[in-house]
Enzyme design. Structure first.
Site, PDB file in Angstrom:
ATOM      1  CG  ASP A  68      -1.820   1.127   1.030  1.00 44.52           C
ATOM      2  OD1 ASP A  68      -2.618   0.934   0.323  1.00 44.52           O
ATOM      3  OD2 ASP A  68      -1.932   2.052   1.725  1.00 44.52           O
ATOM      4  CB  SER A  69       2.362   3.303  -1.963  1.00 40.85           C
ATOM      5  OG  SER A  69       1.682   2.692  -3.432  1.00 40.85           O
TER       6      SER A  69
HETATM    7  P1  IMP Z   1      -2.675   2.116  -3.457  1.00 37.51           P
HETATM    8  O1  IMP Z   1      -1.336   1.587  -2.778  1.00 37.51           O
HETATM    9  O2  IMP Z   1      -3.001   0.954  -4.487  1.00 37.51           O
HETATM   10  O3  IMP Z   1      -3.678   2.316  -2.448  1.00 37.51           O
HETATM   11  O4  IMP Z   1      -2.545   3.363  -4.462  1.00 37.51           O
HETATM   12  C1  IMP Z   1      -1.749   4.482  -3.991  1.00 37.51           C
HETATM   13  C2  IMP Z   1      -1.878   5.368  -4.993  1.00 37.51           C
HETATM   14  O5  IMP Z   1      -0.842   6.054  -4.946  1.00 37.51           O
HETATM   15  C3  IMP Z   1      -1.958   4.949  -6.487  1.00 37.51           C
HETATM   16  O6  IMP Z   1      -3.122   4.863  -7.165  1.00 37.51           O
HETATM   17  C4  IMP Z   1      -1.107   5.769  -7.081  1.00 37.51           C
HETATM   18  O7  IMP Z   1      -1.964   6.912  -7.762  1.00 37.51           O
HETATM   19  C5  IMP Z   1      -0.388   6.364  -6.263  1.00 37.51           C
HETATM   20  N1  IMP Z   1       1.308   5.809  -6.130  1.00 37.51           N
HETATM   21  C6  IMP Z   1       1.718   4.856  -5.464  1.00 37.51           C
HETATM   22  N2  IMP Z   1       2.963   4.604  -5.757  1.00 37.51           N
HETATM   23  C7  IMP Z   1       3.169   5.354  -6.512  1.00 37.51           C
HETATM   24  C8  IMP Z   1       4.298   5.408  -7.486  1.00 37.51           C
HETATM   25  O8  IMP Z   1       5.430   4.649  -7.120  1.00 37.51           O
HETATM   26  N3  IMP Z   1       4.385   6.338  -8.286  1.00 37.51           N
HETATM   27  C9  IMP Z   1       3.185   7.036  -8.601  1.00 37.51           C
HETATM   28  N4  IMP Z   1       2.138   7.162  -7.940  1.00 37.51           N
HETATM   29  C10 IMP Z   1       2.165   6.380  -7.199  1.00 37.51           C
END
Ligand code: IMP
Length: 192
Positions: A68-69
């Site tokens: 998760d990011s």
């Molecule tokens: P999740 O981790 O799938 O909940 O999504 C996190 C959101 O943060 C993603 O939809 C991306 O838009 C953004 N995100 C996460 N990591 C990155 C990255 O490495 N580059 C650009 N956007 C990121």
């Protein structure tokens, strides 16, 4: 833990490709389980990742990890943070740049955070990584995904979308995955 295939459960092909390259360089092969994991609502990525890994393991019953990011912008009190996926879908990079309109260079600091959560039999571990940087004035570059065209890592004049090689060296995901790889190696040697 014995060496074996570990599944990366993610619906994001970009995340999988990044993780596959980073872990392969450490001698770890992973497989893709392209499923969207239900996410709990929480204030931090570590809790979201941990809960998602437990939930995925209950379903799949095989060693796996999820990630998760989020992008945390200081001038916006950490927004979009854990709501990054939602914000990206709703307002995208254009909307984010509008929110940052008029902010001077020193007010544009931000960081990406990544939490990798592993779940196996009787085990759950979370590894986190950060990448400090700032929000660009305009979108630049065509590579990568998500907020890559507007994020400039520290000590670089280019966005992640302009310099993927640099992204793979310094990204939040790289930092979290390196900690995960180190732990996996120890586990496979049976060390505590
Ligand atoms: P999740 O981790 O799938 O909940 O999504 C996190 C959101 O943060 C993603 O939809 C991306 O838009 C953004 N995100 C996460 N990591 C990155 C990255 O490495 N580059 C650009 N956007 C990121």
């Amino acid at each position: 833990m014995k060496e074996g295939k570990i599944f990366f459960v993610t619906s994001n092909q970009h995340k999988f490709s990044e993780a596959e390259r980073i872990l392969k360089a450490k001698g770890i092969n992973i497989a893709h389980h392209p499923e969207r994991v239900e996410e709990v609502r929480a204030e931090d990525c570590a809790t979201v990742a941990r809960e998602a890994a437990v939930c995925a393991y209950e379903k799949l019953k095989k060693p796996l990890f999820v990630e998760d990011s989020g992008l945390f912008i200081d001038a916006l009190n950490g927004f979009p943070g854990v709501y990054s996926a939602f914000a990206f879908k709703r307002i995208g990079n254009e909307g984010l740049l509008k929110l940052m309109k008029g902010k001077e260079e020193k007010e544009r600091s931000a960081k990406f955070v990544s939490c990798v959560a592993f779940a196996g039999e009787g085990k759950v571990k979370v590894f986190s990584g950060e990448c400090l940087g700032s929000i660009a004035e305009e979108m630049k570059g065509k590579e990568g995904f998500g907020f890559d065209p507007v994020f400039i890592p520290e000590r670089s004049g280019k966005t992640f979308a302009q310099d993927v090689e640099l992204k793979e060296k310094v990204s939040h995901r790289k930092m979290a995955l390196m900690k995960f790889a180190k732990w996996l190696k120890k586990e496979s040697r049976g060390e505590k």
